[in-house]
Design a protein around this motif. Structure first.
Motif, PDB file in Angstrom:
ATOM      1  N   ALA A  64      52.091  37.931 148.617  1.00 53.07           N
ATOM      2  CA  ALA A  64      50.743  38.323 148.690  1.00 53.07           C
ATOM      3  C   ALA A  64      50.370  39.912 149.124  1.00 53.07           C
ATOM      4  N   VAL A  65      51.064  40.252 149.966  1.00 53.30           N
ATOM      5  CA  VAL A  65      51.051  41.903 150.302  1.00 53.30           C
ATOM      6  C   VAL A  65      51.334  42.759 148.986  1.00 53.30           C
ATOM      7  N   THR A  68      48.802  42.190 146.228  1.00 54.21           N
ATOM      8  CA  THR A  68      47.494  42.728 146.702  1.00 54.21           C
ATOM      9  C   THR A  68      47.718  44.345 146.400  1.00 54.21           C
ATOM     10  N   GLY A 203      40.713  43.598 147.207  1.00 48.19           N
ATOM     11  CA  GLY A 203      41.963  43.532 148.018  1.00 48.19           C
ATOM     12  C   GLY A 203      42.048  42.249 148.818  1.00 48.19           C
ATOM     13  N   PHE A 207      44.507  38.989 148.070  1.00 45.37           N
ATOM     14  CA  PHE A 207      45.180  38.650 149.099  1.00 45.37           C
ATOM     15  C   PHE A 207      44.938  37.005 149.486  1.00 45.37           C
ATOM     16  N   SER A 210      46.135  34.803 146.557  1.00 45.21           N
ATOM     17  CA  SER A 210      47.603  35.033 146.531  1.00 45.21           C
ATOM     18  C   SER A 210      48.415  33.759 147.406  1.00 45.21           C
TER      19      SER A 210
END
Length: 274
Positions: A64-65, A68, A203, A207, A210
């Motif tokens: 996810a990070v 993003t 973002g 995130f 995600s």
């Protein structure tokens, strides 16, 4: 003081969305809670004792990070391209963006599969250029997931960026350049400050979304790159442990809510979305 008729009518207008969200959101969460505590709550302890779950949880957070950050970078560049391009090219870029948004995620993922399989479109291109004769070992790896996931999430960053850029007067930028402001100064002092709120709100949305990725990692990353959603599916449909799947789902929902609240406290994203 009694409420006026208009105020009373406005209050009645609130009930349809309240009832809808109570049914659409509250009922499933209530069922998850009931299912998770069916065995007395032991499922919560079991899930953290599972190596497969803890590995999937860490993998999901890292994924996810990365998604993003990549989406924010590509989305900012794409949005700036739309803003700076001639009208006809801007329309084409927006059309491609909306077509991507309207296309099923399964269809888009299968398209990336055809690109990344050992003798797919990417192999054909590299082979045509004389760069390789060997099949590409990209499909069902961790790296294979990221281009597709960024492509899926891209509209959720580009659209806020486009909104932010529409508030910048191009004539003012041209005047700044004429009076000696270089591109770097214009970017740092005008464009980036205007983009910052939109990039942050986009973002955060990317995130949070995600964290629930399922189809794309499963098809492109393979069994060795399962996310939390993939492990939840296994518990419910394969190992017949719906209580464990429900506990994992509640953890995912709770993490999403906490992340949103923290982001809203730090960056006021609800004001931007509102």
């Amino acid at each position: 003081m009694k409420p006026t008729r208009t105020q009373t009518e406005k209050r009645w207008l609130l009930w349809p969305p309240i009832v809808f969200f109570a049914i659409a959101l509250g009922a499933p969460i209530a069922m998850l809670i009931i299912q998770a505590f069916e065995s007395g709550g032991s499922a919560f302890g079991e899930m953290f004792a599972m190596n497969a779950f803890t590995a999937a949880l860490l993998r999901t957070l890292v994924m996810a990070v990365i998604v993003t950050l990549l989406t924010m970078l590509v989305g900012a560049l794409y949005g700036l391209g739309i803003w700076a391009a001639p009208s006809w090219l801007s329309m084409v870029l927006v059309a491609f963006l909306m077509l991507s948004l309207w296309t099923s995620i399964v269809v888009r993922t299968v398209g990336w599969m055809l690109i990344e399989i050992p003798r797919g479109a990417l192999f054909w291109l590299l082979n045509t250029l004389g760069l390789t004769d060997e099949p590409i070992e990209l499909y069902q790896t961790a790296i294979a997931m990221y281009p597709a996931m960024v492509a899926v999430m891209l509209p959720f960053v580009v659209l806020p960026v486009m909104t932010a850029m529409s508030g910048i007067d191009k004539e003012q930028l041209n005047a700044a350049v004429i009076f000696g402001a270089g591109p770097t100064l214009v970017l740092r002092s005008v464009i980036l400050p205007a983009l910052k709120p939109s990039l942050i709100s986009g973002g955060v949305l990317v995130f949070v979304m995600s964290l629930g990725f399922y189809v794309t990692p499963l098809l492109l990353g393979g069994p060795s790159n399962l996310t939390v959603s993939g492990v939840i599916n296994l518990q419910i449909n394969t190992t017949n442990r719906p209580d464990l799947g429900a506990a994992m789902s509640l953890l995912l929902v709770g993490a999403t809510v906490v992340i949103y609240l923290i982001a809203d406290k730090l960056f006021k994203v609800s004001e931007k979305w509102g």
